[in-house]
Design a protein around this motif. Structure first.
Motif, PDB file in Angstrom:
ATOM      1  N   VAL A  44    -126.004 -28.717 -89.508  1.00  0.00           N
ATOM      2  CA  VAL A  44    -126.656 -27.577 -90.160  1.00  0.00           C
ATOM      3  C   VAL A  44    -126.330 -26.311 -89.378  1.00  0.00           C
ATOM      4  O   VAL A  44    -126.835 -26.102 -88.281  1.00  0.00           O
ATOM      5  N   GLY A  45    -125.483 -25.460 -89.924  1.00  0.00           N
ATOM      6  CA  GLY A  45    -125.319 -24.113 -89.393  1.00  0.00           C
ATOM      7  C   GLY A  45    -124.438 -23.954 -88.180  1.00  0.00           C
ATOM      8  O   GLY A  45    -124.331 -22.860 -87.649  1.00  0.00           O
ATOM      9  N   ASP A  46    -123.767 -25.005 -87.712  1.00  0.00           N
ATOM     10  CA  ASP A  46    -122.902 -24.840 -86.542  1.00  0.00           C
ATOM     11  C   ASP A  46    -121.459 -25.225 -86.839  1.00  0.00           C
ATOM     12  O   ASP A  46    -120.708 -25.588 -85.952  1.00  0.00           O
ATOM     13  N   GLU A  47    -121.073 -25.180 -88.095  1.00  0.00           N
ATOM     14  CA  GLU A  47    -119.694 -25.484 -88.442  1.00  0.00           C
ATOM     15  C   GLU A  47    -118.801 -24.288 -88.116  1.00  0.00           C
ATOM     16  O   GLU A  47    -119.260 -23.180 -87.862  1.00  0.00           O
ATOM     17  N   GLU A  48    -117.488 -24.532 -88.166  1.00  0.00           N
ATOM     18  CA  GLU A  48    -116.552 -23.429 -87.974  1.00  0.00           C
ATOM     19  C   GLU A  48    -116.758 -22.392 -89.076  1.00  0.00           C
ATOM     20  O   GLU A  48    -117.047 -22.728 -90.210  1.00  0.00           O
ATOM     21  N   GLY A  49    -116.609 -21.135 -88.742  1.00  0.00           N
ATOM     22  CA  GLY A  49    -116.839 -20.080 -89.718  1.00  0.00           C
ATOM     23  C   GLY A  49    -117.647 -18.971 -89.086  1.00  0.00           C
ATOM     24  O   GLY A  49    -117.565 -18.741 -87.879  1.00  0.00           O
ATOM     25  N   PRO A  50    -118.463 -18.278 -89.882  1.00  0.00           N
ATOM     26  CA  PRO A  50    -119.217 -17.143 -89.333  1.00  0.00           C
ATOM     27  C   PRO A  50    -120.246 -17.541 -88.299  1.00  0.00           C
ATOM     28  O   PRO A  50    -120.716 -16.704 -87.544  1.00  0.00           O
ATOM     29  N   ASP A  63    -119.738 -19.935 -85.875  1.00  0.00           N
ATOM     30  CA  ASP A  63    -119.209 -20.474 -84.625  1.00  0.00           C
ATOM     31  C   ASP A  63    -119.242 -19.398 -83.534  1.00  0.00           C
ATOM     32  O   ASP A  63    -119.296 -18.202 -83.792  1.00  0.00           O
ATOM     33  N   TRP A  64    -119.235 -19.858 -82.283  1.00  0.00           N
ATOM     34  CA  TRP A  64    -119.326 -18.966 -81.128  1.00  0.00           C
ATOM     35  C   TRP A  64    -117.933 -18.526 -80.712  1.00  0.00           C
ATOM     36  O   TRP A  64    -117.018 -19.350 -80.614  1.00  0.00           O
ATOM     37  N   VAL A  65    -117.773 -17.226 -80.477  1.00  0.00           N
ATOM     38  CA  VAL A  65    -116.486 -16.686 -80.050  1.00  0.00           C
ATOM     39  C   VAL A  65    -116.676 -15.884 -78.762  1.00  0.00           C
ATOM     40  O   VAL A  65    -117.742 -15.319 -78.517  1.00  0.00           O
ATOM     41  N   ARG A  66    -115.629 -15.859 -77.947  1.00  0.00           N
ATOM     42  CA  ARG A  66    -115.692 -15.125 -76.682  1.00  0.00           C
ATOM     43  C   ARG A  66    -115.651 -13.625 -76.945  1.00  0.00           C
ATOM     44  O   ARG A  66    -114.902 -13.151 -77.785  1.00  0.00           O
ATOM     45  N   VAL A  67    -116.498 -12.895 -76.225  1.00  0.00           N
ATOM     46  CA  VAL A  67    -116.514 -11.434 -76.329  1.00  0.00           C
ATOM     47  C   VAL A  67    -115.738 -10.877 -75.138  1.00  0.00           C
ATOM     48  O   VAL A  67    -116.129 -11.063 -73.981  1.00  0.00           O
ATOM     49  N   ARG A  68    -114.648 -10.210 -75.407  1.00  0.00           N
ATOM     50  CA  ARG A  68    -113.822  -9.643 -74.349  1.00  0.00           C
ATOM     51  C   ARG A  68    -114.242  -8.198 -74.071  1.00  0.00           C
ATOM     52  O   ARG A  68    -114.989  -7.589 -74.847  1.00  0.00           O
ATOM     53  N   VAL A  69    -113.759  -7.674 -72.965  1.00  0.00           N
ATOM     54  CA  VAL A  69    -114.127  -6.306 -72.585  1.00  0.00           C
ATOM     55  C   VAL A  69    -113.685  -5.323 -73.662  1.00  0.00           C
ATOM     56  O   VAL A  69    -114.409  -4.383 -73.989  1.00  0.00           O
ATOM     57  N   ARG A  70    -112.511  -5.557 -74.238  1.00  0.00           N
ATOM     58  CA  ARG A  70    -112.047  -4.634 -75.286  1.00  0.00           C
ATOM     59  C   ARG A  70    -112.947  -4.691 -76.518  1.00  0.00           C
ATOM     60  O   ARG A  70    -113.098  -3.696 -77.227  1.00  0.00           O
ATOM     61  N   ARG A  74    -121.995 -15.130 -81.875  1.00  0.00           N
ATOM     62  CA  ARG A  74    -121.599 -15.686 -83.165  1.00  0.00           C
ATOM     63  C   ARG A  74    -120.565 -14.756 -83.809  1.00  0.00           C
ATOM     64  O   ARG A  74    -120.607 -13.547 -83.652  1.00  0.00           O
ATOM     65  N   ARG A  75    -119.649 -15.354 -84.569  1.00  0.00           N
ATOM     66  CA  ARG A  75    -118.608 -14.557 -85.205  1.00  0.00           C
ATOM     67  C   ARG A  75    -119.207 -13.510 -86.148  1.00  0.00           C
ATOM     68  O   ARG A  75    -118.748 -12.367 -86.200  1.00  0.00           O
ATOM     69  N   TRP A  76    -120.265 -13.887 -86.894  1.00  0.00           N
ATOM     70  CA  TRP A  76    -120.862 -12.921 -87.821  1.00  0.00           C
ATOM     71  C   TRP A  76    -121.443 -11.733 -87.062  1.00  0.00           C
ATOM     72  O   TRP A  76    -121.402 -10.597 -87.559  1.00  0.00           O
ATOM     73  N   ALA A  77    -121.997 -11.980 -85.858  1.00  0.00           N
ATOM     74  CA  ALA A  77    -122.586 -10.890 -85.077  1.00  0.00           C
ATOM     75  C   ALA A  77    -121.506  -9.934 -84.584  1.00  0.00           C
ATOM     76  O   ALA A  77    -121.695  -8.713 -84.577  1.00  0.00           O
ATOM     77  N   LEU A  78    -120.363 -10.493 -84.172  1.00  0.00           N
ATOM     78  CA  LEU A  78    -119.263  -9.651 -83.707  1.00  0.00           C
ATOM     79  C   LEU A  78    -118.736  -8.780 -84.851  1.00  0.00           C
ATOM     80  O   LEU A  78    -118.480  -7.584 -84.672  1.00  0.00           O
ATOM     81  N   GLU A  79    -118.601  -9.386 -86.029  1.00  0.00           N
ATOM     82  CA  GLU A  79    -118.086  -8.628 -87.172  1.00  0.00           C
ATOM     83  C   GLU A  79    -119.092  -7.566 -87.624  1.00  0.00           C
ATOM     84  O   GLU A  79    -118.720  -6.421 -87.925  1.00  0.00           O
ATOM     85  N   ALA A  80    -120.379  -7.937 -87.683  1.00  0.00           N
ATOM     86  CA  ALA A  80    -121.403  -6.969 -88.087  1.00  0.00           C
ATOM     87  C   ALA A  80    -121.511  -5.847 -87.073  1.00  0.00           C
ATOM     88  O   ALA A  80    -121.659  -4.669 -87.430  1.00  0.00           O
ATOM     89  N   GLY A  81    -121.407  -6.192 -85.782  1.00  0.00           N
ATOM     90  CA  GLY A  81    -121.448  -5.158 -84.746  1.00  0.00           C
ATOM     91  C   GLY A  81    -120.305  -4.188 -84.865  1.00  0.00           C
ATOM     92  O   GLY A  81    -120.468  -2.981 -84.659  1.00  0.00           O
ATOM     93  N   GLY A  82    -119.119  -4.713 -85.208  1.00  0.00           N
ATOM     94  CA  GLY A  82    -117.966  -3.831 -85.389  1.00  0.00           C
ATOM     95  C   GLY A  82    -118.164  -2.858 -86.541  1.00  0.00           C
ATOM     96  O   GLY A  82    -117.811  -1.676 -86.435  1.00  0.00           O
ATOM     97  N   ARG A  83    -118.755  -3.333 -87.638  1.00  0.00           N
ATOM     98  CA  ARG A  83    -118.992  -2.443 -88.773  1.00  0.00           C
ATOM     99  C   ARG A  83    -120.030  -1.373 -88.428  1.00  0.00           C
ATOM    100  O   ARG A  83    -119.877  -0.200 -88.800  1.00  0.00           O
ATOM    101  N   LEU A  84    -121.080  -1.766 -87.714  1.00  0.00           N
ATOM    102  CA  LEU A  84    -122.102  -0.787 -87.328  1.00  0.00           C
ATOM    103  C   LEU A  84    -121.539   0.230 -86.342  1.00  0.00           C
ATOM    104  O   LEU A  84    -121.875   1.420 -86.402  1.00  0.00           O
ATOM    105  N   ALA A  85    -120.677  -0.238 -85.424  1.00  0.00           N
ATOM    106  CA  ALA A  85    -120.048   0.697 -84.488  1.00  0.00           C
ATOM    107  C   ALA A  85    -119.177   1.690 -85.239  1.00  0.00           C
ATOM    108  O   ALA A  85    -119.111   2.875 -84.883  1.00  0.00           O
ATOM    109  N   GLY A  86    -118.513   1.227 -86.296  1.00  0.00           N
ATOM    110  CA  GLY A  86    -117.700   2.120 -87.098  1.00  0.00           C
ATOM    111  C   GLY A  86    -118.516   3.186 -87.806  1.00  0.00           C
ATOM    112  O   GLY A  86    -118.005   4.255 -88.141  1.00  0.00           O
TER     113      GLY A  86
END
Length: 284
Positions: free
Chosen positions: A85-91, A93-100, A135-147
């Motif tokens: 439940v909720g931990d499959e690959e996709g939005p 899954d956990w991804v590494r956050v790099r300095v960039r 989470r991948r969804w958090a990284l993507e949502a954060g990028g949109r909000l930063a934009g």
């Protein structure tokens, strides 16, 4: 001092034959004992594990299913991962956050440790092997909000409120599962293995909750957008009525809210239910 037992002493303590305890070890539901020479010694962790095995068996879980649960938990898997439940690959899954990534999310000069600490405290980030992950969804949502140049503190404030709300929603759905679905599973414990049935029900409940939450959120955003538009005078006054409102097209009559919206009384609703779908005339 930690209490240790031989297999015979453990068998007496838990009320099981020694042969059953050895079989549990073979099946992988009971971890191995500590050995001194040819003698095996068990401890309180084995007593606790045997109690868990008996409890799960009484609820219809087979030994292979119990072994799967135990192995996954010993490897650090969450309940969501075990049940799929909720931990499959996709939005999710956990991804590494790099300095960039951080510099892209946070304006230069505002990258401060306290922001990452707060994100960690909120569960938005996790620190693993010297790297922050999200989470991948958090990284993507954060990028949109930063934009959109939304300040990071505002993003974290909103996430904190959102998480409190979703925690309450999740607790409500789990309560429904426990109150309405779990008793039926317990009653049918002797019929077949429960793990697949629990997985299927929780997956269905998860998708149902997601659908309901997303749909309700969209309705809330629509209402909030209407209020925002009125507050800033971006729409005509409420007394403005375009000509098409008098004779709405089929789609428009379902999606446009006007001052004619009604709240019928119960007798009117009952007449609607009794009438069925055979007539086209509205119920008054």
């Amino acid at each position: 001092m930690e209490q240790v037992m031989t297999v015979d002493e453990l068998a007496v303590g838990v009320g099981l034959p020694g042969s059953t305890i050895r079989m549990y070890q073979t099946k992988g539901v009971l971890h191995p004992p500590r050995r001194q020479g040819r003698v095996a010694f068990y401890d309180a962790s084995h007593v606790e594990r045997l109690a868990l095995v008996q409890r799960l068996q009484s609820r219809g879980f087979s030994l292979p299913a119990i072994a799967e649960l135990v192995k996954a938990r010993e490897q650090g898997a969450s309940v969501a991962q075990v049940l799929g439940v909720g931990d499959e690959e996709g939005p999710d899954d956990w991804v590494r956050v790099r300095v960039r990534d951080i510099r892209r999310l946070v304006p230069m000069g505002d990258v401060r440790p306290r922001l990452l600490v707060r994100a960690l405290q909120l569960g938005l980030l996790r620190w693993r092997r010297g790297w922050p992950h999200t989470r991948r969804w958090a990284l993507e949502a954060g990028g949109r909000l930063a934009g959109l140049n939304v300040p990071c503190d505002d993003v974290l404030d909103s996430f904190e409120k959102l998480r409190r709300a979703t925690d309450c929603i999740a607790a409500d759905f789990v309560e429904v599962f426990e109150r309405r679905l779990w008793p039926a599973l317990a009653d049918g414990a002797a019929e077949d293995d429960q793990l697949d049935r629990v997985r299927a029900l929780l997956v269905e409940l998860t998708y149902t909750a997601e659908t309901a939450v997303v749909g309700t959120l969209r309705e809330s955003i629509r209402d909030a957008a209407e209020e925002f538009a009125r507050r800033h005078r971006l729409v005509p006054n409420d007394d403005f009525r375009p000509a098409w409102v008098e004779e709405p097209v089929p789609i428009a009559e379902h999606v446009v809210r006007t001052e004619e919206d009604e709240l019928p009384d119960e007798p009117t609703i009952q007449r609607f239910l009794d009438r069925g779908d055979e007539q086209d005339e509205p119920v008054r």
